[in-house]
Write a protein that holds these residues in place. Sequence first.
Motif: not given
Length: 899
Positions: A773-800
Motif C-alpha cells: 500500500n502507499d503509506f503517506k506521512v505528513e510532517v508539520s513545522v511548528i514555528h516559534t516567536a523568537n529563537p529562545m521560545d523556539h528552542a524551548n518548544n523543541a525541548m518539550v515536544q513529545p516524541n510522537f
Amino acid sequence: MTGCDVISQPTIMLNTPTPPSPPHPSNFKKELSPSKQTLFRFLTCSGEICGFRIHGQNVPFEAVVLDKSTGEGVIRAKDKLDCELQKEHTFTIQAYDCGEGPDGANMKKSHKATVHIQVNDINEYSPVFKEKSYKATVIEGKKYDSILKVEAVDADCSFQFSQICSYEIVTPDVPFTVDKDGFIKNTEKLNYSKERMYKLTVTAYDCGKNRASEDVLVKINIKPTCKPGWQGFNKRIEYEPGTGSLALFPSMHLETCEEPITSIQANIELETNHIGKGCDRDTYSEKSLHKLCGASAGTVELLPAPSSSANWTVGLPTDNGHDSDQVFEFNGTQAIKVPEGVVSTSLKEPFTVSVWMRHGPGAREKETILCNSDKTEMNRHHYSLYVHNCHLILLLRQDPAETENYKPAEFHWKLDQVCDKEWHHYVLNVEFPSVALFVDGATFEPFLVTEDYPLHSSKIDMQLTIGACWQDNPGHDKDNETVSEPSTGGNARMSQFFRGNLAGLMIRSGKLENKKVIDCLYTCKEGLDVQLPEEVASAVKVAFNPNQSSLTVEGDDIEAFDKVMQHISYLNSRQFPTPGIRHLRVSTTVKCFNEETCILIPEAAGYVMVLQPEEPKISLSGIDHFARGAAEFESPEGVTLFPELRIVSTITREVEAETEPEATEGAEDDPTVQETVVSEEIMHNLDTCEVTALGDELDGEHETLEVDQAQVQQRGLEMTSSNLGLVLTGVNTMANYEQVLHLIRYKNWHTEALFDRKFKLFCSELNGRYISNDFKVEVSVIHTANPMDHANNAMVQPNFINPVHHASVDLSGHNLVNAHQASVVPSAATIVIVVCVSFLVFMIILGVFRIRSAHQRTMRDTEGGKENEMDWDDSALTITVNPMEVISYKSFSRHLFIQ
C-alpha cells in the motif's frame, strides 16, 4: 440241553426278522445309515444265546441280544456315524450260550463271524469355490475357447453328493458362458471402447442339486488390441506451489506387445520457453540477481524497471503478462538513450556485457542491441553489440595510440540461437584482444575476427543507446562505417533498430564474470528431477540438459526402465511460481535384436498445470502525521520520517469451517455454508522501497532526504536519491528494510515559509510483482516567536503522537505568519502592542483550553473510545502575530496552530 451242539457258524440275518435257510455264513456285509441298527440271529440246536462279543479296537458298535431262545440280536452304533470321517467299518463278532453249571461256568462260544458295515452318505454339504475371486484379461476382438476356469469342491463323502455336476453364471445379459467343468468363455467378440471390464457372479451345484454356499466374483478385463506405447500416462498434472517435487508418471509403464527388445531410449521434455525469459526464474532486478549469484560490485543495469531514480525506460513497451519479469519490447521503431554518468562511455578493460535476448523475425539488416557512438558531428561507433544475418557481432574500436597498427575490432559468432526466436542468455567477457562468449552457459569461440585502425583522437562526447544506434547525420559516414537509414516513424537520429525483446542488459567494468555466476544467472527455478531407486541405478542411464528442462533415459530392462520413469518429477523452487501450463512430451525409441527400430512408440503429450499461488499482501503502517519544531528540521540530524514503521506480509486463504459432525451432513449441498477466511503472516524478501516527496519536488538548496550510507551497505542494500526522493534496492528481508527506513531523515534548513511536507512510501517484491500500500506521512513545522521560545518548544515536544492508520487531518490550508516579517515600529508603540498582545494571548489560551476540554468530553461521549484522526499534543501552543496588523479574534484564530 438236548444232544444237539451249538452251531459253530452262526447265521446273522440282516434287516430281516426271520432266519434264512442254511448254509451258515462266516461273514456278512451291511450298509448302515448313521442312525440305524442291524438285526441278526445265531441258530442253536438247543439252549439259549446269552450274549455277543465284538472284537476290534475302537469299534463304534455294540451287539445286544433280543431273544435268547431264538438267538436274535441287534448291532447298533454307539454314537452317530459320519461318512466323511469313515465310510466303512470291519470287525468280528462271537455268540455265547448261557452255559451249564452254576452261573454259566461252562459257557460255550461260537466261531467268529466278520462283519463289514458301510456307512451311507447324506447330502449335508454345499459346494465351495477354491478361490475367493477370479481375474482374467483378454484382448478385444477375439473369441476364446477358454478364458479361465472356476472350480468348486464338495465335502460330502459319497461320489453322488461330492461331485460338482454344473456351474452357472448368475449375472444376466453378459457375453459369457460356463460349462460343467467350470471353463468360462466369451460368446461374442469383446469391444474395449464399449466395456473395459466385466464383473460376473458364478455359482456351482453338486449332483444332489445343492447350490454353492457363496457365489464367486469373476472379473474379466478387456485389453485393447495391443498397441505399443506408454500406458497409465495422465495428460493433466496439477502442481500446487510450495509442495516440493511432484511425480509426473507415477503409474506409467511401457507396452511393447511382448516384442523382444534390446534397448529403450526416452526423451522427456518440459516446455517452458513461454514463461518469462524461457522458464520460471526469479524476477528480481538483474542487478539484484547478480548480487545473489555472487557477482562483486561494479555492475550497472542499463534496462532497469522504471523508477524515480531510473526513468529512461519509462514509455518503452514491456512484455506484459509475464509475471512482472522486466522484459522490454523493441519493434524496430523504439530506442532509448542512457543518461550520462550511468556507465562510463570509455569502458575500462576487462569488462563484461550480459543480456537476455529473444530476437524477432528478420535478421538481414544490422540490428543494434547496444551502441556507444559520437553524440555530435561524426558517426563513429566506439563499441556496439548487434545482430546481422544470424550473427552476433561485438564491435570494439580501440582508442588512439601512438602506433596506427591494425587491431582486432569486430568479433563474429554465427549462432542458431540468434534466429530461433527463443530466449537466450548472452555473456561476453572482454579482455582485449580476446573475447569469450557464453550462450546459455555454454562457451562459443568467434568464427571470424576482423581488424581495423584505432579511432582518431577527438573531444566529441559520446551517446550510449539501446535498441538502435545514435547517428548525428544518418547515411553519412566519417569513419568508414556503414550506416543504415533510420526506420520510418522512429527517431530521425537513430538507425539500425532492433526487433525483438531484451532484458537484463548489464555492463560490468573492471572485472570478468566467472562461470559460476554465469551458470547461476541462467539457472531456472523449475525443471525436471529424478531420484533413481538403488535397485535400478546401475541398469538405467539418465542425462539432463543444462537447465534441466529435458532429460534422456536409456536402458535395456523394461521393468527397471518403468521404475525410473515413475520417479521422474517436476520441481519449482520459487516461493511464488508463475501460474500456467508447462507442456510435457515423452519421445521414445525402441530397438530389437537386429539393432533396428522394431516398435514405433507414439509420442506421449500432456502438461503440468502450475496452480495460482496464494499471493502475499504487503502492508506498511505506522505514524502518518506528526509535528516538530522548526529547529529540529534545521538541525544536522533532521527529523526521522518513519520511526515506528512496520512492514508486514500476510497471505489470506480460505479454509473449511470446523463444525460438528452432525452439522456437516448435507453441507456440500447447502449454498449457505461458507468457508472461513483466515490470514496468516509470512516472511519473504523485498527488493525495492521508494520514498517520494508529494507536491513539489525536493529543493536541493534547502531540503534533503538522508540516510547513513554505512548502515545501508551494512544491511546489504543500495540507495539512490534524486529531487523526487530516495530509492532503496536489493533483495533483502523485510526486517532489514524496516531498519534502514527507520533511519531516513528529512532535513530543511529554510523552514520560514514551510508549514508541512508530505511523503509517500511503498515497497515491492519480485521487481514489482507484489506492491505494498502507499503509506503517506505528513510532517508539520511548528514555528516559534523568537529563537529562545523556539528552542524551548523543541525541548518539550513529545516524541510522537499515537499511531494512526487512517487518513490524517489535512492542515495544508493553514498558513502561519512569520514573525520575521514584522516591520520596525517606535519603541513606545511596541510596548503598548506587546502588552495588548500578551493580554490577548492569555484570553485565547484560556478559550482554547476550554474548547479543548469540551471537545474531549464530546468525543468520549459520542465515539466511546474510537481512535481520533489527530491527537492533541500538550507540549506546545504557539501563536505568531504581526504586531502591525489589526485583526479580530475570529480572523486571528485562523492563524492559530494547535497540535
